[in-house]
Design an enzyme around this catalytic site. Structure first.
Site, PDB file in Angstrom:
ATOM      1  N   LYS A 177       0.833  -1.206   0.000  1.00  0.00           N
ATOM      2  CA  LYS A 177       0.000   0.000   0.000  1.00  0.00           C
ATOM      3  C   LYS A 177       0.868   1.257   0.000  1.00  0.00           C
ATOM      4  O   LYS A 177       0.643   2.175  -0.792  1.00  0.00           O
ATOM      5  CB  LYS A 177      -0.895   0.000   1.256  1.00  0.00           C
ATOM      6  CG  LYS A 177      -1.551   1.329   1.545  1.00  0.00           C
ATOM      7  CD  LYS A 177      -2.450   1.273   2.768  1.00  0.00           C
ATOM      8  CE  LYS A 177      -1.784   1.508   4.102  1.00  0.00           C
ATOM      9  NZ  LYS A 177      -1.429   2.900   4.409  1.00  0.00           N
ATOM     10  N   ASN A 178       1.863   1.279   0.896  1.00  0.00           N
ATOM     11  CA  ASN A 178       2.610   2.528   1.083  1.00  0.00           C
ATOM     12  C   ASN A 178       3.640   2.794  -0.018  1.00  0.00           C
ATOM     13  O   ASN A 178       4.282   3.853  -0.029  1.00  0.00           O
ATOM     14  CB  ASN A 178       3.259   2.563   2.476  1.00  0.00           C
ATOM     15  CG  ASN A 178       2.190   2.684   3.559  1.00  0.00           C
ATOM     16  OD1 ASN A 178       1.023   2.963   3.260  1.00  0.00           O
ATOM     17  ND2 ASN A 178       2.577   2.461   4.800  1.00  0.00           N
TER      18      ASN A 178
ATOM     19  N   CYS B 153      -5.731  12.761  13.349  1.00  0.00           N
ATOM     20  CA  CYS B 153      -5.477  11.344  13.099  1.00  0.00           C
ATOM     21  C   CYS B 153      -5.376  10.635  14.431  1.00  0.00           C
ATOM     22  O   CYS B 153      -4.717  11.123  15.348  1.00  0.00           O
ATOM     23  CB  CYS B 153      -4.183  11.201  12.310  1.00  0.00           C
ATOM     24  SG  CYS B 153      -3.766   9.505  12.007  1.00  0.00           S
TER      25      CYS B 153
ATOM     26  N   ARG C  88       0.146  14.266  13.004  1.00  0.00           N
ATOM     27  CA  ARG C  88       0.719  13.965  11.685  1.00  0.00           C
ATOM     28  C   ARG C  88       1.063  15.308  11.035  1.00  0.00           C
ATOM     29  O   ARG C  88       0.347  15.806  10.172  1.00  0.00           O
ATOM     30  CB  ARG C  88      -0.261  13.167  10.808  1.00  0.00           C
ATOM     31  CG  ARG C  88      -0.822  11.912  11.433  1.00  0.00           C
ATOM     32  CD  ARG C  88       0.106  10.722  11.400  1.00  0.00           C
ATOM     33  NE  ARG C  88       0.482  10.249  10.092  1.00  0.00           N
ATOM     34  CZ  ARG C  88      -0.156   9.296   9.423  1.00  0.00           C
ATOM     35  NH1 ARG C  88      -1.220   8.745   9.922  1.00  0.00           N
ATOM     36  NH2 ARG C  88       0.290   8.887   8.236  1.00  0.00           N
TER      37      ARG C  88
ATOM     38  N   ASP D 176       4.319   0.465  12.000  1.00  0.00           N
ATOM     39  CA  ASP D 176       3.120  -0.183  11.443  1.00  0.00           C
ATOM     40  C   ASP D 176       3.000  -1.651  11.861  1.00  0.00           C
ATOM     41  O   ASP D 176       2.010  -2.310  11.538  1.00  0.00           O
ATOM     42  CB  ASP D 176       3.101  -0.064   9.906  1.00  0.00           C
ATOM     43  CG  ASP D 176       2.914   1.378   9.464  1.00  0.00           C
ATOM     44  OD1 ASP D 176       2.466   2.201  10.274  1.00  0.00           O
ATOM     45  OD2 ASP D 176       3.233   1.685   8.295  1.00  0.00           O
TER      46      ASP D 176
ATOM     47  N   ARG E 220      -8.723  -0.514   4.385  1.00  0.00           N
ATOM     48  CA  ARG E 220      -7.807   0.507   3.868  1.00  0.00           C
ATOM     49  C   ARG E 220      -6.452  -0.117   3.520  1.00  0.00           C
ATOM     50  O   ARG E 220      -5.754   0.365   2.635  1.00  0.00           O
ATOM     51  CB  ARG E 220      -7.591   1.612   4.902  1.00  0.00           C
ATOM     52  CG  ARG E 220      -8.830   2.465   5.149  1.00  0.00           C
ATOM     53  CD  ARG E 220      -8.497   3.637   6.040  1.00  0.00           C
ATOM     54  NE  ARG E 220      -7.195   4.155   5.650  1.00  0.00           N
ATOM     55  CZ  ARG E 220      -6.289   4.603   6.492  1.00  0.00           C
ATOM     56  NH1 ARG E 220      -6.517   4.642   7.774  1.00  0.00           N
ATOM     57  NH2 ARG E 220      -5.126   5.038   6.045  1.00  0.00           N
TER      58      ARG E 220
HETATM   59  N1  EPU Z   1       6.551  14.333  10.962  1.00  0.00           N
HETATM   60  C1  EPU Z   1       6.804  15.650  11.274  1.00  0.00           C
HETATM   61  N2  EPU Z   1       6.699  16.569  10.271  1.00  0.00           N
HETATM   62  C2  EPU Z   1       6.357  16.231   9.004  1.00  0.00           C
HETATM   63  C3  EPU Z   1       6.108  14.880   8.684  1.00  0.00           C
HETATM   64  C4  EPU Z   1       6.221  13.948   9.703  1.00  0.00           C
HETATM   65  O1  EPU Z   1       7.120  15.983  12.403  1.00  0.00           O
HETATM   66  O2  EPU Z   1       6.284  17.138   8.154  1.00  0.00           O
HETATM   67  C5  EPU Z   1       6.640  13.314  12.007  1.00  0.00           C
HETATM   68  C6  EPU Z   1       5.340  12.562  12.217  1.00  0.00           C
HETATM   69  O3  EPU Z   1       4.464  13.264  13.066  1.00  0.00           O
HETATM   70  C7  EPU Z   1       5.815  11.257  12.784  1.00  0.00           C
HETATM   71  C8  EPU Z   1       7.134  11.028  12.073  1.00  0.00           C
HETATM   72  O4  EPU Z   1       7.520  12.307  11.590  1.00  0.00           O
HETATM   73  O5  EPU Z   1       6.073  11.392  14.160  1.00  0.00           O
HETATM   74  C9  EPU Z   1       7.067  10.050  10.915  1.00  0.00           C
HETATM   75  O6  EPU Z   1       5.986  10.371  10.053  1.00  0.00           O
HETATM   76  P1  EPU Z   1       6.078  10.136   8.489  1.00  0.00           P
HETATM   77  O7  EPU Z   1       6.006  11.455   7.814  1.00  0.00           O
HETATM   78  O8  EPU Z   1       7.224   9.259   8.172  1.00  0.00           O
HETATM   79  O9  EPU Z   1       4.716   9.365   8.232  1.00  0.00           O
HETATM   80  P2  EPU Z   1       3.926   9.385   6.854  1.00  0.00           P
HETATM   81  O10 EPU Z   1       4.857   9.498   5.744  1.00  0.00           O
HETATM   82  O11 EPU Z   1       2.795  10.345   6.945  1.00  0.00           O
HETATM   83  C10 EPU Z   1       4.029   6.816   6.385  1.00  0.00           C
HETATM   84  C11 EPU Z   1       3.054   5.677   6.267  1.00  0.00           C
HETATM   85  C12 EPU Z   1       2.508   5.331   7.648  1.00  0.00           C
HETATM   86  C13 EPU Z   1       3.673   4.968   8.550  1.00  0.00           C
HETATM   87  C14 EPU Z   1       4.674   6.125   8.617  1.00  0.00           C
HETATM   88  C15 EPU Z   1       5.924   5.819   9.408  1.00  0.00           C
HETATM   89  C16 EPU Z   1       2.123   5.995   4.067  1.00  0.00           C
HETATM   90  C17 EPU Z   1       0.927   6.273   3.237  1.00  0.00           C
HETATM   91  N3  EPU Z   1       1.963   6.049   5.384  1.00  0.00           N
HETATM   92  O12 EPU Z   1       3.276   7.926   6.885  1.00  0.00           O
HETATM   93  O13 EPU Z   1       1.692   4.182   7.438  1.00  0.00           O
HETATM   94  O14 EPU Z   1       3.205   4.693   9.847  1.00  0.00           O
HETATM   95  O15 EPU Z   1       5.089   6.469   7.262  1.00  0.00           O
HETATM   96  O16 EPU Z   1       6.580   4.720   8.887  1.00  0.00           O
HETATM   97  O17 EPU Z   1       3.189   5.701   3.554  1.00  0.00           O
HETATM   98  C18 EPU Z   1      -0.068   2.697   7.878  1.00  0.00           C
HETATM   99  O18 EPU Z   1       0.191   2.146   6.782  1.00  0.00           O
HETATM  100  O19 EPU Z   1      -0.857   2.197   8.719  1.00  0.00           O
HETATM  101  C19 EPU Z   1       0.560   3.975   8.191  1.00  0.00           C
HETATM  102  C20 EPU Z   1       0.091   4.800   9.126  1.00  0.00           C
END
Ligand code: EPU
Length: 421
Positions: free
Chosen positions: A22-23, A117, A122, A308, A400
Site C-alpha cells: 500500500k505505502n 489522526c 501527523r 506499522d 484501507r
Molecule cells: N513528521 C513531522 N513533520 C512532518 C512529517 C512527519 O514531524 O512534516 C513526524 C510525524 O508526526 C511522525 C514522524 O515524523 O512522528 C514520521 O511520520 P512520516 O512522515 O514518516 O509518516 P507518513 O509518511 O505520513 C508513512 C506511512 C505510515 C507509517 C509512517 C511511518 C504511508 C501512506 N503512510 O506515513 O503508514 O506509519 O510512514 O513509517 O506511507 C499505515 O500504513 O498504517 C501507516 C500509518
C-alpha cells in the site's frame, strides 16, 4: 456497518499470497502526475486507500483503468486541475503525496489539510520546508495547503524531524525535485523500501535519482518523464501481520510474494519471541510455538522495527510469558489498541510512549472496536488466538490496508466471517 466475527483458537495452516505494498502504491500512483503517456502498474493492491487516491487523481485529470486483476493503467489526460478536495483527502492522510508531484509538474497545488489522526500528530512542516527550499511559495488558507512556484530549483534539504525522517515528506520532495532545475540533495531522507520503490519507478520513467534507500538522496532534474510498466513491491506490513497471525494460533503458514530482506528486523524480533521462521526472497514459512518469550521492542525508522507492526506485535506479546515493553518512538500516542486488547484480558499499561505488557496465559473473545488500520489488524490477530468469539467493530479501517483479509484467513482455516449489521 460491518464487523468481523472470529472464532478463536484454530491453528492457521497453508499458503497465503501477500499483495503489493500500500505505502509504495500510493506515492507511485501520485507520481504519475509527473509523467507523459500511459503507465501500467502491476501488483497493485485492491484497497480502499488505493481507490481513494485514484478518485483524487481522477479529479486531478488522470485516467485510471483497471485492465486486469492487480494491474492498473494510468495516464494524465488534463493538466488543468490542481485541487485535492477535503471530501476525499480526509479519508486518508496519505493523500498528501499528491502535493509534491502537483507543484513539480503543474507549478500549483491546492491540497486539503488532512486533519486529525487517531495515531497521533501527523505534522506536515517537513513537507512544506522541503518544497519551499525548492522554490515553492506555500500558505495555509481555509483548511488547504496552497502552493505556487514559477520554477523549482534544486537545493540541499535536511528532512530530519523530531521523530526521525519522514516517509511521505521524502517522497514529496523527491517527486517535486525530479523535474526541477539542477541538483537536489535530501539529507536525513527516509530509507523505507517504499521510498526506494517510488524512486525506482521514477528512475524507470527517466528520472535521475541516486541513493534512495540510504539517508542521502541526490536528484538531478530532467526535462520530461515517460509512462512505463512497473510492478509494486510486496507489502512487508501485510507479510508481518500474517506472520504474527500464524504464530499466535500456533499454526504453520507459508507466505508467498514477499521480500524477505525488507522484513529483517520484524523476523529477528519474532524469532527472539520464539516464532519459527525460515525463508528467502519469494516465500517463507512461519510456525508458532507453545509459549512465547517476552521482548523489548522499540519502533524506529527503517531498518528498525516498523511502527506499522507495533500493534500486531503488542497483541502477540500480550500472550507471551513475563513482562515485555514496547516503546513507540514514531507515533508516541499510537496505543489505542491496547485499551481494546485489555477488554480481551490483556494486561497492558501505557505511559510516555511506552506499553508495559504483563503476559497472560490466553486472551478471551470480546466485542472490540478498531481505531485505525493497524489497530484493526492487532485485534483480528488477538481474536484468532483468543478463546471464544471476538467481534471487531468499525471494520472499514481494515479494508484501507488489507486486501480481502477474511478470505485469506478463511483459506488458512480461520473461523472468521464479515457480517453486516
Ligand atoms: N513528521 C513531522 N513533520 C512532518 C512529517 C512527519 O514531524 O512534516 C513526524 C510525524 O508526526 C511522525 C514522524 O515524523 O512522528 C514520521 O511520520 P512520516 O512522515 O514518516 O509518516 P507518513 O509518511 O505520513 C508513512 C506511512 C505510515 C507509517 C509512517 C511511518 C504511508 C501512506 N503512510 O506515513 O503508514 O506509519 O510512514 O513509517 O506511507 C499505515 O500504513 O498504517 C501507516 C500509518
Amino acid at each position: 456497518m460491518e464487523k468481523m466475527v472470529i472464532e478463536g483458537g484454530v491453528p492457521l495452516k497453508g499458503e497465503v499470497e501477500i499483495n503489493g505494498a500500500k505505502n509504495a502504491a500510493l506515492p507511485i500512483l501520485a507520481s504519475c502526475i509527473l509523467l507523459e503517456g500511459k503507465s501500467c502498474l502491476g501488483n497493485i493492491p485492491d484497497l480502499t486507500d488505493v481507490t481513494t487516491l485514484c478518485s483524487i487523481l481522477n479529479v486531478l485529470g488522470l485516467k485510471t483503468e483497471q485492465k486486469a486483476e492487480k494491474s492498473l493503467d494510468i495516464c494524465v489526460e488534463d493538466e488543468s486541475g490542481v485541487t485535492a478536495p477535503y471530501e476525499l483527502v480526509r479519508k486518508m492522510r496519505g493523500s498528501i503525496c499528491v502535493l509534491g508531484p502537483l507543484i513539480g509538474k503543474r507549478k500549483r497545488a491546492k491540497v486539503s489539510l488532512p486533519g486529525g489522526c487517531v495515531i497521533g500528530n501527523r505534522a506536515i512542516d517537513l513537507h512544506i520546508k522541503g518544497l519551499e527550499a525548492l522554490g515553492a511559495r506555500i500558505k495555509i488558507e481555509a483548511g488547504y495547503i496552497i502552493a505556487e512556484a514559477d520554477e523549482l530549483k534544486g537545493a540541499e534539504i535536511d528532512l530530519a524531524g523530531a521523530h526521525g525522517p519522514t516517509v511521505l515528506g521524502t517522497c514529496n520532495v523527491m517527486m517535486a525535485a525530479v523535474l526541477a532545475k539542477g541538483r537536489t540533495v535530501i539529507i536525513n531522507a527516509a530509507r523505507e523500501p517504499e521510498v526506494q520503490d517510488t524512486a525506482n519507478f521514477l528512475i524507470k520513467a527517466g528520472a535521475k535519482i541516486e541513493g534512495a534507500g540510504r539517508s542521502e538522496i541526490r536528484i538531478d532534474g530532467v526535462k520530461e518523464l515517460k509512462g512505463v510498466e512497473y510492478d509494486i513491491i510486496p507489502d512487508r506490513i501485510e507479510a508481518g501481520t500474517f506472520m504474527i497471525a500464524g504464530a499466535i494460533t500456533k499454526g504453520d503458514v507459508t507466505l508467498k510474494n514477499i521480500r524477505f530482506e525488507n522484513l529483517t528486523t520484524t523476523v529477528n524480533k519474532l524469532r527472539e519471541i520464539g516464532v519459527g521462521i525460515t525463508g528467502n526472497n519469494g516465500s517463507c514459512r512461519v510456525f508458532g510455538s507453545e509459549r512465547f518469550k517476552p521482548a523489548e521492542i522499540t519502533t524506529l525508522p527503517y531498518p528498525g522495527v516498523p511502527t506499522d507492526m507495533q500493534a500486531q506485535l503488542t497483541a502477540l506479546l500480550s500472550v507471551a510469558d513475563g513482562v515485555s515493553t514496547v516503546s513507540e518512538t514514531i507515533f508516541p500516542d499510537r496505543f489505542m489498541h491496547t485499551f481494546e486488547l485489555a477488554r480481551m484480558g490483556a494486561r497492558i499499561k501505557t505511559e510516555n510512549g511506552c506499553a508495559i505488557i504483563n503476559g497472560v496465559e490466553s486472551l478471551t473473545g470480546a466485542t472490540v472496536m478498531a481505531s485505525d488500520l493497524r489497530a484493526s489488524a492487532s485485534l483480528i490477530i488477538a481474536g484468532l488466538g483468543a478463546k471464544g468469539v471476538t467481534e471487531v467493530d468499525r471494520l472499514y479501517h481494515i479494508d484501507r490496508g488489507y486486501e480481502k483479509i477474511e478470505e485469506k484467513l478463511s483459506k488458512l482455516g480461520a473461523g472468521i466471517e464479515r457480517k453486516k449489521y
